[in-house]
Motif scaffolding. Structure first.
Motif, PDB file in Angstrom:
ATOM      1  N   ASP A 218      14.677   3.554  -8.398  1.00  0.00           N
ATOM      2  CA  ASP A 218      13.839   2.710  -9.251  1.00  0.00           C
ATOM      3  C   ASP A 218      12.943   3.600 -10.107  1.00  0.00           C
ATOM      4  O   ASP A 218      13.096   4.821 -10.126  1.00  0.00           O
ATOM      5  N   ARG A 219      11.989   2.989 -10.820  1.00  0.00           N
ATOM      6  CA  ARG A 219      11.158   3.756 -11.756  1.00  0.00           C
ATOM      7  C   ARG A 219      10.323   4.817 -11.071  1.00  0.00           C
ATOM      8  O   ARG A 219       9.943   5.807 -11.680  1.00  0.00           O
ATOM      9  N   GLN A 220      10.024   4.607  -9.787  1.00  0.00           N
ATOM     10  CA  GLN A 220       9.205   5.593  -9.088  1.00  0.00           C
ATOM     11  C   GLN A 220      10.057   6.602  -8.338  1.00  0.00           C
ATOM     12  O   GLN A 220       9.528   7.403  -7.572  1.00  0.00           O
ATOM     13  N   TYR A 227      13.907  -0.133  -1.700  1.00  0.00           N
ATOM     14  CA  TYR A 227      12.531  -0.234  -2.204  1.00  0.00           C
ATOM     15  C   TYR A 227      12.405  -1.092  -3.462  1.00  0.00           C
ATOM     16  O   TYR A 227      11.432  -0.979  -4.182  1.00  0.00           O
ATOM     17  N   SER A 228      13.414  -1.930  -3.743  1.00  0.00           N
ATOM     18  CA  SER A 228      13.340  -2.687  -4.996  1.00  0.00           C
ATOM     19  C   SER A 228      12.586  -4.000  -4.827  1.00  0.00           C
ATOM     20  O   SER A 228      12.288  -4.668  -5.804  1.00  0.00           O
ATOM     21  N   ARG A 230       9.374  -6.310  -2.783  1.00  0.00           N
ATOM     22  CA  ARG A 230       8.170  -6.219  -1.979  1.00  0.00           C
ATOM     23  C   ARG A 230       8.420  -6.857  -0.610  1.00  0.00           C
ATOM     24  O   ARG A 230       9.266  -7.747  -0.475  1.00  0.00           O
ATOM     25  N   PRO A 269       2.382  -8.320  -0.401  1.00  0.00           N
ATOM     26  CA  PRO A 269       2.650  -8.647  -1.806  1.00  0.00           C
ATOM     27  C   PRO A 269       2.544  -7.459  -2.756  1.00  0.00           C
ATOM     28  O   PRO A 269       2.869  -7.592  -3.924  1.00  0.00           O
ATOM     29  N   THR A 270       2.035  -6.334  -2.298  1.00  0.00           N
ATOM     30  CA  THR A 270       1.906  -5.196  -3.208  1.00  0.00           C
ATOM     31  C   THR A 270       2.642  -3.971  -2.670  1.00  0.00           C
ATOM     32  O   THR A 270       2.387  -2.861  -3.109  1.00  0.00           O
ATOM     33  N   TYR A 272       6.291  -2.115  -1.663  1.00  0.00           N
ATOM     34  CA  TYR A 272       7.744  -2.062  -1.793  1.00  0.00           C
ATOM     35  C   TYR A 272       8.326  -1.317  -0.600  1.00  0.00           C
ATOM     36  O   TYR A 272       8.088  -0.129  -0.428  1.00  0.00           O
ATOM     37  N   GLU A 299       3.087   2.870  -0.287  1.00  0.00           N
ATOM     38  CA  GLU A 299       2.630   2.818  -1.677  1.00  0.00           C
ATOM     39  C   GLU A 299       1.862   4.078  -2.056  1.00  0.00           C
ATOM     40  O   GLU A 299       1.253   4.730  -1.204  1.00  0.00           O
ATOM     41  N   ASP A 300       1.877   4.353  -3.333  1.00  0.00           N
ATOM     42  CA  ASP A 300       1.200   5.527  -3.863  1.00  0.00           C
ATOM     43  C   ASP A 300      -0.305   5.459  -3.562  1.00  0.00           C
ATOM     44  O   ASP A 300      -0.952   4.466  -3.846  1.00  0.00           O
ATOM     45  N   GLY A 301      -0.818   6.518  -2.984  1.00  0.00           N
ATOM     46  CA  GLY A 301      -2.263   6.614  -2.714  1.00  0.00           C
ATOM     47  C   GLY A 301      -2.788   5.530  -1.794  1.00  0.00           C
ATOM     48  O   GLY A 301      -3.877   5.012  -2.015  1.00  0.00           O
ATOM     49  N   PHE A 302      -2.025   5.188  -0.728  1.00  0.00           N
ATOM     50  CA  PHE A 302      -2.445   4.024   0.070  1.00  0.00           C
ATOM     51  C   PHE A 302      -3.729   4.271   0.847  1.00  0.00           C
ATOM     52  O   PHE A 302      -4.413   3.333   1.239  1.00  0.00           O
TER      53      PHE A 302
ATOM     54  N   GLN B 191      13.654  -6.661  -9.990  1.00  0.00           N
ATOM     55  CA  GLN B 191      14.076  -5.547 -10.852  1.00  0.00           C
ATOM     56  C   GLN B 191      15.398  -5.864 -11.533  1.00  0.00           C
ATOM     57  O   GLN B 191      16.274  -6.476 -10.942  1.00  0.00           O
ATOM     58  N   ASN B 208       0.831   1.885  -8.335  1.00  0.00           N
ATOM     59  CA  ASN B 208       0.575   1.103  -7.135  1.00  0.00           C
ATOM     60  C   ASN B 208       0.301  -0.348  -7.525  1.00  0.00           C
ATOM     61  O   ASN B 208      -0.585  -0.621  -8.324  1.00  0.00           O
ATOM     62  N   SER B 209       1.071  -1.248  -6.943  1.00  0.00           N
ATOM     63  CA  SER B 209       0.959  -2.665  -7.293  1.00  0.00           C
ATOM     64  C   SER B 209      -0.419  -3.233  -6.991  1.00  0.00           C
ATOM     65  O   SER B 209      -0.909  -4.104  -7.702  1.00  0.00           O
ATOM     66  N   GLN B 210      -1.058  -2.732  -5.940  1.00  0.00           N
ATOM     67  CA  GLN B 210      -2.402  -3.233  -5.613  1.00  0.00           C
ATOM     68  C   GLN B 210      -3.402  -2.863  -6.709  1.00  0.00           C
ATOM     69  O   GLN B 210      -4.269  -3.652  -7.069  1.00  0.00           O
ATOM     70  N   ARG B 211      -3.244  -1.652  -7.251  1.00  0.00           N
ATOM     71  CA  ARG B 211      -4.108  -1.252  -8.364  1.00  0.00           C
ATOM     72  C   ARG B 211      -3.878  -2.159  -9.564  1.00  0.00           C
ATOM     73  O   ARG B 211      -4.816  -2.543 -10.255  1.00  0.00           O
ATOM     74  N   HIS B 213      -2.818  -5.282  -9.520  1.00  0.00           N
ATOM     75  CA  HIS B 213      -3.462  -6.558  -9.218  1.00  0.00           C
ATOM     76  C   HIS B 213      -4.970  -6.457  -9.485  1.00  0.00           C
ATOM     77  O   HIS B 213      -5.572  -7.367 -10.049  1.00  0.00           O
TER      78      HIS B 213
END
Lengths: 358, 262
Positions: A218-220, A227-228, A230, A269-270, A272, A299-302, B191, B208-211, B213
């Motif tokens: 995916d994009r990341q 991981y596509s 959530r 919900p946020t 993946y 997730e990035d920077g969790f 996607q 990051n999806s939370q960011r 949101h």
């Protein structure tokens, strides 16, 4: 590479029946979302292709990725996976140690230059010339660069290698840096999670061996097959979310009924990941199923998003830690009060002016 | 006003006693009233598409803010029926998405009208940042709001302060909310879909999806704050300024309360 046995040879040598082997191929095809027609292809690949050498290096990490990996149930790591790949170097798992281990490392990367997969668990710290993580007497970042040079592809295991994880959390004193920011000239697959799901790890490796290419990313840069979506999108508690039925407090009646954990700060919900479909420990359960919300570990920077029980990121720029809602209500209140005060002054001013005119 | 001299505007053609028969018939018209309505005129500022957009947009934003807040902080759990028979969050989210689509389509319609409509329709989409005169007037209007000026000036479109607010919160603000909003929608749509191919890059950028949101949520508060100021300023200007405000967005005509030049 002719001196490396095929996967099938290894499996038969280890006493695995052909029946079990075919079962593994079917399960792998299913795990990868492939049709039954791919089962013979997987079997053929495993019978004919020499095993791909894998060099597995460990930087700043906690070994939870390895712990997860060796618990893969489909396939069982013990029986198959450690034989599928020719794991020529893994300083945590290998029998050799010290100079013997380092010699094996050098030998592998020289012998299979351009053909081996480099699996990285953890990440290199860059501050103080990388002195915060020393392996084999040298900074880990040097070992990583050295190993990456001849690698065909790199797998970034876990949140550490993919995003930095806890050691890269603010203020990141060692400047722990994810792999893709250090190695920029190689194809990199991120398999985030703290740790990633065992079957996801073995699934990614199996895919690469079977098709001799990277899975679709995916994009990341994460494998799209895992991981596509959530966790929320495939959560078995999703109907309660749509219905508006939530756990309001830990251990309340709704919690016992298995309602949605959204209000408890579930980060499904946020996030993946494949937890709500593949689940953990051989499909037994996953955090939400056991009654606790997702903490968004893949997730990035969790670590830097604030509490594990908030669905909005903590904003520290305001001095005190605040959430978007606190800032919003405060600002709205201030503006509302300001408007009221302004209106009052406007009325008084006008009255004053009228008095003067009169 | 080509060809019309000041003399012509101000010179009474006929005395007030001779005209406005209808106005006088109601019986409440004073001589001053008649003199006044003879001179005061209006400018047609907001054409119908702009007015329709304004009110549709206002309604959409109201729905978006209310439902958006309820999506982030849902209502107390309801036990109407089994989960299969109950769709509270589903309907709230549907209303949010539907209003979002209406707002997006409306915004594109508004951009189109900026090109084909009158000069005032274009005002919202730019700030003359290199125009010194603009900033001077900006400061003047600011002083008026700080009660430092006795009397405001006359404006046909937005006053300089409103102009800047409109550009920041509506043109930039709605664009930001549309981009982040559609990116969030793309996450649910999946996607490879249309929304993902158009807006998926946003999540790729924010990571990051939370960011994402959180950013969308902060944007909501910015628009709520704008709405408070906007409504207050419109009513206040209607009362205290020298031209009409609220009715202008209904009729499109800006009427002036006096005929002094400055």
């Amino acid at each position: 590479m002719s001196d490396i046995e095929t996967f099938y040879d290894v499996m038969r040598r280890q006493g695995i029946t052909r029946r079990s082997f075919m079962k593994f191929c079917s399960l792998t095809a299913a795990a990868l979302g492939l049709g039954p027609s791919f089962v013979p292809k997987i079997a053929e690949a495993m019978e004919t292709k020499p095993r791909t050498p894998v060099v597995w290096v460990h930087g700043l990490e906690c070994t939870c990725c390895s712990e997860s990996f060796i618990r893969s149930a489909h396939p069982l790591a013990k029986d198959v996976v450690l034989s599928m790949i020719s794991l020529d170097y893994d300083d945590t798992l290998m029998a050799a140690a010290g100079h013997a281990a380092e010699a094996a490392f050098e030998e592998t990367i020289a012998k299979y230059k351009g053909n081996y997969i480099l699996a990285v668990e953890g990440n290199p710290p860059l501050n103080e010339d990388g002195m915060f993580c020393i392996t084999g007497g040298k900074p880990f970042v040097e070992k990583l660069r050295h190993a990456a040079e001849g690698a065909k592809a790199i797998i970034s295991w876990g949140a550490c290698a993919s995003y930095g994880c806890v050691q890269a959390a603010a203020p990141n004193p060692t400047r722990a840096t994810p792999v893709h920011k250090v190695i920029t000239d190689k194809p990199i697959i991120k398999v985030p999670g703290c740790p990633p799901i065992a079957e996801v790890m073995t699934g990614v490796i199996t895919y690469m061996l079977t098709f001799d290419r990277m899975p679709e990313l995916d994009r990341q840069g994460r494998p799209a097959m895992f991981y596509s979506q959530r966790i929320h999108d495939k959560c078995y508690r999703r109907p309660h979310f749509d219905a508006g039925q939530f756990v309001e407090h830990w251990d309340d009646e709704n919690a016992r009924k298995g309602y949605c954990l959204y209000k408890m700060g579930c980060k499904g919900p946020t996030t993946y990941n494949a937890c709500s479909t593949v689940r953990w420990n051989g499909g037994v359960s996953f955090p939400i199923q056991s009654g606790h919300g997702c903490i968004g570990c893949s997730e990035d920077g969790f670590w830097d998003q604030g509490s594990f029980y908030d669905r909005l990121t903590t904003i520290k720029q305001f001095g005190i830690e605040a959430t978007a809602d606190k800032i919003g209500w405060t600002a709205t209140g201030l503006v509302g009060a300001g408007v009221a005060a302004h209106a009052a002054v406007s009325v008084l001013k006008r009255a004053q002016k009228k008095n003067e005119e009169a | 006003m080509k060809g019309v001299s000041d003399e012509r505007i101000n010179a009474p053609v006929r005395g007030p006693d001779e005209i406005f028969e209808a106005s006088r018939l109601t019986g409440d018209a004073t001589r001053e009233d008649l003199e006044s309505i003879r001179r005061r005129t209006s400018v047609y500022v907001y054409e119908a598409p702009v007015r329709v957009w304004h009110w549709v947009n206002a309604l959409a934003i109201t729905i978006l803010v209310v439902t958006g807040y309820l999506i982030a902080s849902p209502l107390p759990s309801m036990q109407i029926g089994e989960a299969t028979d109950q769709f509270v969050m589903g309907y709230i989210r549907f209303a949010h998405f539907a209003a979002g689509v209406v707002m997006s389509v409306g915004f594109f319609g508004r951009i189109y009208w900026a090109f084909v409509g009158n000069r005032h329709a274009w005002q919202m989409f730019y700030i003359p940042i290199f125009n010194k005169r603009y900033w001077k007037e900006f400061v003047f209007e600011l002083r008026w709001y700080f009660f430092l000026e006795e009397e405001p000036k006359k404006y046909i479109g937005h006053n300089p302060l409103a102009h800047a607010a409109m550009f920041t919160f509506i043109t930039l603000g709605i664009t930001f909310m549309m981009i982040t909003g559609w990116a969030l929608y793309a996450e649910g749509a999946g996607q490879g879909g249309v929304t993902d191919s158009l807006f998926g890059w946003v999540l790729g950028y924010v990571q990051n999806s939370q960011r994402l949101h959180t950013l969308h949520h902060l944007g909501m508060w910015a628009i709520v704050i704008f709405a408070i100021i906007h409504i207050y300023a419109a009513v206040r200007e209607d009362v205290m300024s020298r031209q009409s405000m609220v009715s202008t967005m209904i009729s499109g005509h800006r009427t002036f309360k006096d005929d002094r030049i400055e």
